[in-house]
Motif scaffolding. Structure first.
Motif, PDB file in Angstrom:
ATOM      1  N   GLY A  83       0.791  -1.225   0.000  1.00 41.58           N
ATOM      2  CA  GLY A  83       0.000   0.000   0.000  1.00 41.58           C
ATOM      3  C   GLY A  83       0.826   1.280   0.000  1.00 41.58           C
ATOM      4  N   ALA A  84       1.841   1.347   0.832  1.00 41.95           N
ATOM      5  CA  ALA A  84       2.661   2.565   0.904  1.00 41.95           C
ATOM      6  C   ALA A  84       3.401   2.809  -0.405  1.00 41.95           C
ATOM      7  N   ALA A  85       3.915   1.751  -1.015  1.00 41.43           N
ATOM      8  CA  ALA A  85       4.630   1.906  -2.288  1.00 41.43           C
ATOM      9  C   ALA A  85       3.676   2.347  -3.393  1.00 41.43           C
ATOM     10  N   LEU A  86       2.470   1.806  -3.418  1.00 44.35           N
ATOM     11  CA  LEU A  86       1.497   2.220  -4.428  1.00 44.35           C
ATOM     12  C   LEU A  86       1.143   3.689  -4.261  1.00 44.35           C
ATOM     13  N   TRP A  87       0.992   4.122  -3.023  1.00 40.82           N
ATOM     14  CA  TRP A  87       0.707   5.532  -2.754  1.00 40.82           C
ATOM     15  C   TRP A  87       1.849   6.403  -3.283  1.00 40.82           C
ATOM     16  N   ARG A  88       3.111   6.002  -3.023  1.00 41.53           N
ATOM     17  CA  ARG A  88       4.262   6.779  -3.500  1.00 41.53           C
ATOM     18  C   ARG A  88       4.321   6.822  -5.033  1.00 41.53           C
ATOM     19  N   ILE A  89       4.052   5.686  -5.684  1.00 35.36           N
ATOM     20  CA  ILE A  89       4.077   5.660  -7.145  1.00 35.36           C
ATOM     21  C   ILE A  89       2.995   6.584  -7.703  1.00 35.36           C
ATOM     22  N   ALA A  90       1.814   6.555  -7.107  1.00 33.71           N
ATOM     23  CA  ALA A  90       0.728   7.446  -7.548  1.00 33.71           C
ATOM     24  C   ALA A  90       1.108   8.906  -7.321  1.00 33.71           C
ATOM     25  N   VAL A 139       0.297  12.916 -12.138  1.00 34.97           N
ATOM     26  CA  VAL A 139      -0.847  12.947 -13.053  1.00 34.97           C
ATOM     27  C   VAL A 139      -2.112  12.455 -12.346  1.00 34.97           C
ATOM     28  N   LEU A 140      -1.971  11.420 -11.543  1.00 31.89           N
ATOM     29  CA  LEU A 140      -3.134  10.819 -10.892  1.00 31.89           C
ATOM     30  C   LEU A 140      -3.645  11.684  -9.753  1.00 31.89           C
ATOM     31  N   ASP A 141      -4.950  11.587  -9.502  1.00 28.53           N
ATOM     32  CA  ASP A 141      -5.495  12.160  -8.282  1.00 28.53           C
ATOM     33  C   ASP A 141      -4.967  11.299  -7.144  1.00 28.53           C
ATOM     34  N   LEU A 142      -4.273  11.914  -6.215  1.00 32.06           N
ATOM     35  CA  LEU A 142      -3.692  11.160  -5.105  1.00 32.06           C
ATOM     36  C   LEU A 142      -4.731  10.959  -4.016  1.00 32.06           C
ATOM     37  N   ASN A 143      -4.994   9.701  -3.721  1.00 33.45           N
ATOM     38  CA  ASN A 143      -5.896   9.353  -2.630  1.00 33.45           C
ATOM     39  C   ASN A 143      -5.086   9.293  -1.341  1.00 33.45           C
ATOM     40  N   SER A 144      -5.758   9.156  -0.211  1.00 33.65           N
ATOM     41  CA  SER A 144      -5.044   9.058   1.060  1.00 33.65           C
ATOM     42  C   SER A 144      -4.233   7.767   1.096  1.00 33.65           C
ATOM     43  N   SER A 145      -3.170   7.761   1.878  1.00 30.75           N
ATOM     44  CA  SER A 145      -2.363   6.549   2.012  1.00 30.75           C
ATOM     45  C   SER A 145      -3.216   5.414   2.581  1.00 30.75           C
TER      46      SER A 145
END
Length: 189
Positions: free
Chosen positions: A18-25, A30-36
């Motif tokens: 999850g944390a890595a996916l958040w960092r990649i986003a 470009v992507l709308d960043l959701n909460s971690s």
């Protein structure tokens, strides 16, 4: 295809990703960043309809998140697709998308893929248009959410891309240069 690409594996995300996916986003810019927190939940609750690409050390370098629409069980809505900057330009996003739709199709049946794309996101437009071509499907577009519907900062409209009907996924080419981890039969890699 580069040698680095052959070391990648595609599988289901785990909570630890999850944390890595958040960092990649976040780093995609470009992507709308959701909460971690939402990425952690996504990896727990929607792992069956999402995919992650891992490097030889097991670190996530790309992902696609999605879910099967409750009111349309044959439709996979793709929420986000992102690839780490060091792995872009190698077809990894397409491999992730093809692998995920092949797996979900085999496990749950799949006739349609939906996603939303803002008008200026040409990379996503190309990704999903070429996906439709590879799968012998048509693309229908309509505005799903107008800019005025977003309560926060100015936001471009989100255009719904409805891709289908999909041809038999066994006819589509396997993503080249990616290996499948053991124990994940049905998941293209």
């Amino acid at each position: 295809m580069s040698a680095a690409r052959t070391d990648l594996q595609i599988d289901r995300p785990a909570i630890a990703d999850g944390a890595a996916l958040w960092r990649i986003a976040r780093d995609s810019k470009v992507l709308d960043l959701n909460s971690s927190y939402s990425y952690l939940l996504w990896c727990r609750d929607f792992a069956a309809t999402s995919a992650v690409a891992r490097d030889s050390g097991g670190r996530p370098v790309g992902f696609v998140t999605g879910y099967v629409r409750p009111d349309r069980p044959g439709t996979l809505l793709v929420w986000q697709v992102a690839v780490d900057v060091g792995h872009r330009g190698r077809g990894l996003a397409a491999a992730l998308l093809d692998g995920l739709t092949r797996r979900v199709g085999a496990e749950q049946g799949l006739t349609t893929v939906e996603t939303t794309i803002t008008p200026r996101n040409t990379a996503s437009e190309q990704l999903f248009t070429s996906f439709a071509e590879r799968h012998g499907a048509t693309v229908q577009r309509e505005v799903l959410f107008d800019a005025a519907q977003f309560p926060n900062d100015p936001h471009d409209p989100e255009v719904l891309y409805r891709i289908g009907p999909l041809s038999d996924s066994s006819d589509s080419p396997e993503p080249f240069g990616l290996s499948e981890p053991s124990g994940l039969s049905g998941l293209s890699g």
